[in-house]
Design a protein around this motif. Structure first.
Motif, PDB file in Angstrom:
ATOM      1  N   HIS A 126       1.172  10.299  -2.394  1.00  0.00           N
ATOM      2  CA  HIS A 126       1.353  10.101  -0.957  1.00  0.00           C
ATOM      3  C   HIS A 126       2.430  11.006  -0.356  1.00  0.00           C
ATOM      4  O   HIS A 126       2.257  11.543   0.738  1.00  0.00           O
ATOM      5  N   ALA A 160       0.833  -1.210   0.000  1.00  0.00           N
ATOM      6  CA  ALA A 160       0.000   0.000   0.000  1.00  0.00           C
ATOM      7  C   ALA A 160       0.865   1.257   0.000  1.00  0.00           C
ATOM      8  O   ALA A 160       0.421   2.327  -0.417  1.00  0.00           O
ATOM      9  N   HIS A 161       2.093   1.114   0.521  1.00  0.00           N
ATOM     10  CA  HIS A 161       3.034   2.229   0.577  1.00  0.00           C
ATOM     11  C   HIS A 161       4.426   1.704   0.253  1.00  0.00           C
ATOM     12  O   HIS A 161       4.646   0.494   0.209  1.00  0.00           O
ATOM     13  N   CYS A 173       7.269   8.121   0.567  1.00  0.00           N
ATOM     14  CA  CYS A 173       6.463   7.051  -0.001  1.00  0.00           C
ATOM     15  C   CYS A 173       6.338   7.352  -1.485  1.00  0.00           C
ATOM     16  O   CYS A 173       5.977   8.470  -1.870  1.00  0.00           O
ATOM     17  N   MET A 183       3.660  12.009   3.274  1.00  0.00           N
ATOM     18  CA  MET A 183       4.475  10.840   3.624  1.00  0.00           C
ATOM     19  C   MET A 183       5.928  11.057   3.234  1.00  0.00           C
ATOM     20  O   MET A 183       6.452  10.475   2.279  1.00  0.00           O
ATOM     21  N   VAL A 188       4.306   5.979  -3.699  1.00  0.00           N
ATOM     22  CA  VAL A 188       2.976   5.818  -4.298  1.00  0.00           C
ATOM     23  C   VAL A 188       2.495   7.212  -4.709  1.00  0.00           C
ATOM     24  O   VAL A 188       2.569   8.152  -3.901  1.00  0.00           O
TER      25      VAL A 188
HETATM   26 CU   LIG Z   1       2.063   5.804   0.717  1.00  0.00          CU
END
Ligand SMILES: [Cu+2]
Length: 165
Positions: free
Chosen positions: A109, A62-63, A104, A114, A106
């Motif tokens: 994010h 997810a991350h 992160c 993040m 993604v």
């Molecule tokens: Cu993330």
């Protein structure tokens, strides 16, 4: 004389072990590594040193925990990463002094918060490198000088006592 020598050596070793004690940090504490957490805020009041470990907990895939350069951190760009992991439990040991940057990777994010910058100060076990412990890190430099000062004091004590042996 032999017994006092042994006591001194024990004290010296104890001092070095205490100075080298490493800390493990759970990034984000109970929030883990996730969106909606201010990681700059999380670092406030914490002192990081070489040898300390960061543990990132998050849902696998997810991350990511992507270590990047300062420019990668500023731009939220994970392209030229130092390391990258999405296992869900990423452990990073700070092996070099200075600032370590994590984002992160993604999409969205990092821009959403993040991103984590941690300054690792030199631990004062090695008298030869104590100048490195003044790396600017908010209040990190001052507290990391304490073990360095103690190591110097123990060293000076040893030099004074050597003629007695
Ligand atoms: Cu993330």
């Amino acid at each position: 004389m032999a017994s006092s020598s042994a006591v001194l050596v024990t004290l010296l070793i104890a001092s070095y072990v205490a100075a080298a004690a490493a800390t493990t940090f759970d990034v984000g504490d109970g929030h883990g590594w996730d969106t909606g957490v201010d990681y700059t805020d999380w670092t406030v009041g914490k002192t990081f040193a070489v040898g300390d470990t960061l543990v990132f907990n998050y849902t696998r895939k997810a991350h990511t925990v992507t270590e990047v350069s300062q420019s990668g951190y500023d731009a939220c760009a994970g392209g030229n990463s130092v390391s990258n992991d999405d296992s869900g439990a990423t452990t990073v040991t700070l092996t070099t002094p200075g600032v370590h940057y994590f984002i992160c990777d993604v999409p969205g994010h990092c821009a959403g918060g993040m991103k984590l910058a941690v300054t690792a100060a030199v631990v004062g076990g090695d008298v030869g490198s104590t100048t490195g412990s003044t790396i600017p890190a908010g209040d990190a430099g001052g507290s990391s000088l304490v073990p360095a000062t103690r190591a110097v004091a123990v060293g000076a004590l040893l030099i004074m006592l050597i003629p007695l042996f």
